[in-house]
Scaffold this motif. Structure first.
Motif, short mmCIF file in Angstrom:
data_model
loop_
_atom_site.label_atom_id
_atom_site.label_comp_id
_atom_site.label_asym_id
_atom_site.label_seq_id
_atom_site.Cartn_x
_atom_site.Cartn_y
_atom_site.Cartn_z
N LEU A 16 15.02 -46.12 -64.92
CA LEU A 16 14.30 -47.39 -64.95
C LEU A 16 12.91 -47.27 -65.55
O LEU A 16 12.17 -48.26 -65.61
CB LEU A 16 14.22 -47.99 -63.53
CG LEU A 16 15.59 -48.43 -62.99
CD1 LEU A 16 15.47 -48.95 -61.56
CD2 LEU A 16 16.24 -49.48 -63.87
N GLN A 17 12.56 -46.08 -66.01
CA GLN A 17 11.30 -45.99 -66.75
C GLN A 17 11.41 -46.86 -68.00
O GLN A 17 12.45 -46.87 -68.65
CB GLN A 17 11.06 -44.54 -67.21
CG GLN A 17 10.64 -43.61 -66.09
CD GLN A 17 10.75 -42.15 -66.51
OE1 GLN A 17 10.85 -41.85 -67.69
NE2 GLN A 17 10.76 -41.26 -65.53
N PRO A 18 10.34 -47.58 -68.30
CA PRO A 18 10.45 -48.56 -69.39
C PRO A 18 10.99 -47.95 -70.68
O PRO A 18 11.85 -48.54 -71.33
CB PRO A 18 9.00 -49.01 -69.60
CG PRO A 18 8.30 -48.67 -68.34
CD PRO A 18 9.04 -47.57 -67.67
N GLN A 19 10.53 -46.74 -71.01
CA GLN A 19 10.95 -46.14 -72.28
C GLN A 19 12.47 -45.91 -72.30
O GLN A 19 13.15 -46.27 -73.24
CB GLN A 19 10.21 -44.81 -72.47
CG GLN A 19 10.43 -44.22 -73.84
CD GLN A 19 10.26 -42.70 -73.84
OE1 GLN A 19 10.19 -42.07 -72.78
NE2 GLN A 19 10.22 -42.12 -75.00
N ILE A 20 12.98 -45.35 -71.19
CA ILE A 20 14.40 -45.03 -71.14
C ILE A 20 15.23 -46.31 -71.10
O ILE A 20 16.26 -46.44 -71.75
CB ILE A 20 14.68 -44.11 -69.95
CG1 ILE A 20 13.94 -42.80 -70.22
CG2 ILE A 20 16.17 -43.92 -69.74
CD1 ILE A 20 14.35 -41.65 -69.40
N LEU A 21 14.71 -47.27 -70.34
CA LEU A 21 15.39 -48.56 -70.26
C LEU A 21 15.51 -49.18 -71.64
O LEU A 21 16.56 -49.70 -72.04
CB LEU A 21 14.57 -49.48 -69.34
CG LEU A 21 15.30 -50.57 -68.59
CD1 LEU A 21 16.44 -49.97 -67.78
CD2 LEU A 21 14.33 -51.30 -67.68
N MET A 22 14.42 -49.07 -72.40
CA MET A 22 14.41 -49.65 -73.73
C MET A 22 15.46 -48.96 -74.62
O MET A 22 16.22 -49.62 -75.32
CB MET A 22 13.02 -49.50 -74.33
CG MET A 22 12.85 -50.23 -75.63
SD MET A 22 11.23 -49.90 -76.32
CE MET A 22 11.44 -48.27 -76.97
N TYR A 23 15.50 -47.63 -74.55
CA TYR A 23 16.46 -46.93 -75.40
C TYR A 23 17.90 -47.19 -74.96
O TYR A 23 18.81 -47.25 -75.79
CB TYR A 23 16.16 -45.43 -75.43
CG TYR A 23 15.08 -45.10 -76.43
CD1 TYR A 23 15.36 -45.14 -77.80
CD2 TYR A 23 13.79 -44.79 -76.03
CE1 TYR A 23 14.37 -44.86 -78.72
CE2 TYR A 23 12.80 -44.50 -76.95
CZ TYR A 23 13.10 -44.54 -78.30
OH TYR A 23 12.13 -44.27 -79.23
N ALA A 24 18.11 -47.35 -73.65
CA ALA A 24 19.46 -47.69 -73.19
C ALA A 24 19.86 -49.03 -73.79
O ALA A 24 20.98 -49.21 -74.27
CB ALA A 24 19.50 -47.74 -71.67
#
Lengths: 508, 333
Positions: A16-24
């Motif tokens: 749920l970190q923004p960066q990972i969420l964005m890449y998902a």
């Protein structure tokens, strides 16, 4: 259990970190597009993205690539349903009933059920991955060549349930597919067969150009030869969503498709492609009204679409738990984490819990993202059909050419696709069903390789197939299925077999 | 102050521009290679050894040549498709090949089967060797042997009964196994698969007893005890496996490496090859390149063209001899 929950919490804290969420999200989006583009399958999509992940951190890389993979399984159904063009190999079966539904103006429900089925299967698959990965992985390793052979033989038996057309025609098409699969280097001796000095043919004919040609190109030609292609009417929102009957009809197929797909997905190798074929065959077999199949049965969309998604998730199990690349897609994903200095292997889950659990959690998130992405888009996709054919089809043709070429940058693939388009056109004019060709082509090389590997292991003794428990069980199931399908032929019951009521009646 | 700076800058700019123009003048007559993007063909599917070593090499060379290098996968027929594409490409220095050792095996196999050859070895000009990694003989832990002597002794008593997996007939993992078997006059059942991954999977599942593994691919399985290493095909012990002896130490004169090297079409002009050779020489010293190669456990083994040509020649001879020994599989029966 508590440990799993704690791990999952760790996973979500990563995912749920923004960066990972964005890449998902980006991964799922690209995956959906890649799945929709004819010919461009998940493998091509992931390969193209691979270099871009080198600069990212390994968790982001794997989350992104996994998103593309299962996103493609969602997207693949769209073109199959709308224009009878399989976006990738796993959605060939969806073409049959999905497109029939479109012709009846039920494209919306077909797309919606494909998305819902994919969501259920994807999520259930992640639960399985999370709870059972290490256990299932060591089980998966017990699938050696003999077990594989038995599985593929079962796949071959599914042919009997695949079409409503005449049995001789089905067998002829399966034979054609199996023969296409014979082209290429003989795995045991190194001889090239039927390659006519074309080096590209030494590897055999790929499923992508054949599927796109047989289904897509032939459809384009058929439409062009019709006098007045009827335009679909503008569907209302209510018509876009499946009715409660349709939903009820889909529960069973989704559950069965998920289970079958997941189990087949775990097995090392490329067997996941056949998961959707097997799911379709089984749905037709258990259905009370099998005559509806091929004419827009929603079960024929729900089963295979769930199966291919569950299989995609299942395929991550040997990759994550053992670090072995069991299929071309997972090979690329392993390369993606290797370039970050992480050596995948049996210790990956314990050494890099953040990576594994972050990956698991991101898949929960990803599946939700995909459902949100896909359901509202159903309306938009359906209105694509309102583009006049004279504009839509040339564009599709261009995409087919590009997609086919991009798989291995090979012009020969384009010729294969076009030739298959011509063959598909003639065969459909003659009322042949084409799905068995695709299944035959997928099965032939795998079956041949595993059969001959088994015989190499046993120095030519067929006893190897009955000495090993898993293969015995599967062969037993296969024989039982065969007997069941022969029953109506052997004992002429008062009630006529559904096949005779369908006769030579065809899809088109 | 600002005005002064502006003026100063302007003067500087003019001087630089003038200098550039003067430098570029002879360039008009003969442009300085490379002036546009270079295509590096990887004849294997994405994610393989060729790509994993090809990418960092390309990235490091980009920095030196100041032109992008585009990596293109042209998989097919065990590398034959991509190799042939470069062999017949225009020799203008803009199409290069990231070749693996299998480049020498394909023409030998073609000759064996009287096939129209996909390409000939002399269609390439070697630029540089990038990496070379010996394979390592590994067994399933259920096999009750701990060293090569015991293994050979066991295999002698069970002639034709033990089995090994490979990446495919005449493939990168089949060749070393045949070298081993031929040297010790052993017979085993060969179970070919369709790649290094599946060959390893088949061994891990215990369906066969042996395979030749790439050091990087087997590392984690050896560490966790799922595979047992016996002997390496290298001339020296592998740095990651200091306890694993080599065949040479054991008195067997066999050597085998999976290597990767950069090549160009044969007719590429010498000055262009010189530019590329110089670029690779600098690229292998690049810090990013070194880290990238270390991460994928791929040992850098740089050799410049003349040396590489000799190395390749010796390797091709060894491999052609193995292909001949293996012969057509059917003929042996």
């Amino acid at each position: 259990m508590v440990e799993t929950l704690n791990n999952l919490l760790l996973g979500f804290s990563v995912a749920l970190q923004p960066q990972i969420l964005m890449y998902a999200f980006i991964g799922c989006l690209i995956g959906t597009l890649v799945g929709m583009l004819p010919g461009v399958g998940p493998l091509a999509g992931i390969s193209m993205l691979l270099p871009a992940t080198f600069g990212l951190n390994p968790i982001v890389a794997i989350v992104l690539l996994a998103g593309v993979y299962y996103g493609a399984m969602y997207g693949g159904s769209t073109t199959s349903i709308l224009i009878r063009l399989p976006g990738e190999a796993a959605s060939v079966m969806t073409c049959v009933d999905g497109y029939a539904m479109t012709q009846q103006g039920r494209a919306g429900p077909a797309l919606a059920i494909a998305a819902i089925g994919s969501f259920v299967a994807g999520t259930a698959g992640v639960v399985g991955l999370m709870l059972l990965a290490p256990t299932l992985a060591s089980f998966a390793l017990r699938f050696g060549p003999p077990e594989y052979t038995a599985l593929l033989l079962m796949g071959l038996l599914v042919l009997a349930y695949m079409t409503g057309g005449s049995i001789p025609k089905t067998l002829a098409m399966a034979g054609f597919g199996l023969m296409l699969g014979m082209i290429g280097i003989d795995a045991m001796s190194g001889y090239t067969r039927f390659s006519f000095d074309v080096i590209e043919l030494a590897d055999g004919i790929g499923i992508v150009p054949v599927a796109v040609g047989l289904f897509g190109i032939s459809e384009i030609m058929l439409t062009a030869s019709q006098h007045m292609p009827k335009l679909p009417k503008n569907p209302s929102l209510r018509e876009l969503m499946p009715s409660s009957t349709e939903l009820k009809q889909s529960i069973g197929p989704i559950a069965r498709g998920t289970t079958i797909g997941f189990l087949i997905g775990i097995i090392p190798g490329s067997a996941h492609i056949i998961s959707s074929f097997i799911a379709y065959g089984i749905e037709r077999r258990v259905s009370k009204s099998p005559e509806r199949f091929g004419h827009g049965a929603i079960e024929g969309v729900a089963g295979p679409e769930s199966a291919n998604n569950a299989a995609a998730t299942g395929a991550f199990i040997p990759m994550m738990a053992l670090g072995i690349p069991t299929s071309p897609v997972t090979a690329v994903m392993i390369a993606a984490i290797m370039v970050h200095g992480i050596s995948p292997g049996p210790m990956l889950i314990s050494q890099r819990p953040d990576l594994f659990w972050g990956f698991v959690a991101s898949m929960y998130v990803g599946n939700v993202v995909l459902l949100i992405l896909n359901l509202p888009l159903v309306g938009m996709f359906v209105s694509l059909l309102r583009i006049p054919y004279s504009y839509l089809y040339p564009c599709i043709l261009a995409f087919c050419l590009l997609g086919c070429y991009s798989v291995s940058n090979s012009v020969v693939d384009i010729w294969i696709m076009l030739a298959m388009g011509g063959i598909g056109y003639v065969l459909r004019k003659l009322n042949f069903d084409l799905a068995p060709v695709a299944l035959g082509l997928v099965l032939a090389p795998m079956l041949e390789l595993s059969l001959r590997q088994s015989l190499a292991m046993s120095a030519g003794s067929y006893a190897i197939f009955v000495e090993r428990p898993i293969s015995v069980v599967m062969l037993g199931c296969g024989v039982a299925m065969l007997l069941f399908s022969l029953k109506p032929l052997l004992f002429k019951s008062k009630k006529k077999d559904w096949r005779s009521t369908v006769g030579l009646d065809e899809v088109s | 102050m600002k005005k002064f700076h502006d003026g100063y800058r302007r003067v500087c700019r003019s001087v630089v521009a003038l200098a550039l123009v003067t430098c570029a003048l002879p360039g008009y007559a003969q442009e300085v290679y490379p002036t546009r993007a270079i295509t590096l063909i990887v004849p294997f599917p994405p994610g393989g050894v060729a790509e994993i070593t090809g990418r960092p090499t390309a990235m490091a060379m980009e920095k030196i040549l100041k032109q992008p290098i585009a990596l293109v996968n042209r998989p097919g027929a065990g590398g034959a498709v991509g190799n042939a594409a470069v062999a017949n490409a225009r020799p203008d220095g803009y199409t290069l090949l990231m070749a693996l050792s299998s480049i020498s095996v394909i023409p030998a196999a073609d000759a064996l089967f009287d096939r129209k050859p996909a390409y000939a070895i002399d269609q390439f000009a070697p630029i540089a060797l990038i990496s070379a990694d010996p394979t390592i003989l590994v067994s399933h832990p259920s096999l009750p042997v701990k060293n090569l002597q015991a293994l050979v002794a066991l295999a002698r008593t069970k002639q034709g009964q033990m089995s090994y997996s490979s990446s495919g007939i005449y493939g990168a993992l089949h060749m070393p196994m045949e070298m081993f078997l031929h040297h010790y006059k052993l017979k085993m059942r060969h179970v070919p698969t369709n790649g290094g991954g599946p060959a390893l999977t088949t061994l891990l599942g215990g369906h066969v007893e042996l395979t030749a593994g790439g050091p990087a691919a087997i590392t984690s399985h050896v560490k966790s005890g799922k595979l047992r290493p016996h002997v390496s095909w290298g001339a020296k012990r592998h740095e990651n496996y200091p306890d694993v002896p080599t065949f040479k130490e054991q008195g067997a004169d066999i050597e085998y490496y999976i290597w990767s090297g950069l090549m160009a079409p044969r007719a590429t002009p010498e000055p262009l090859l010189k530019v590329l050779r110089d670029a690779v020489r600098k690229a292998v010293e690049d810090a990013d390149f070194k880290t990238a190669m270390a991460r994928v456990n791929s040992p850098i083994q740089y050799m410049d063209a003349p040396e590489f040509a000799k190395y390749w020649d010796a390797d091709a001879r060894r491999l052609a001899a193995v292909v001949k020994v293996v012969g057509k599989v059917d003929d042996k029966k």
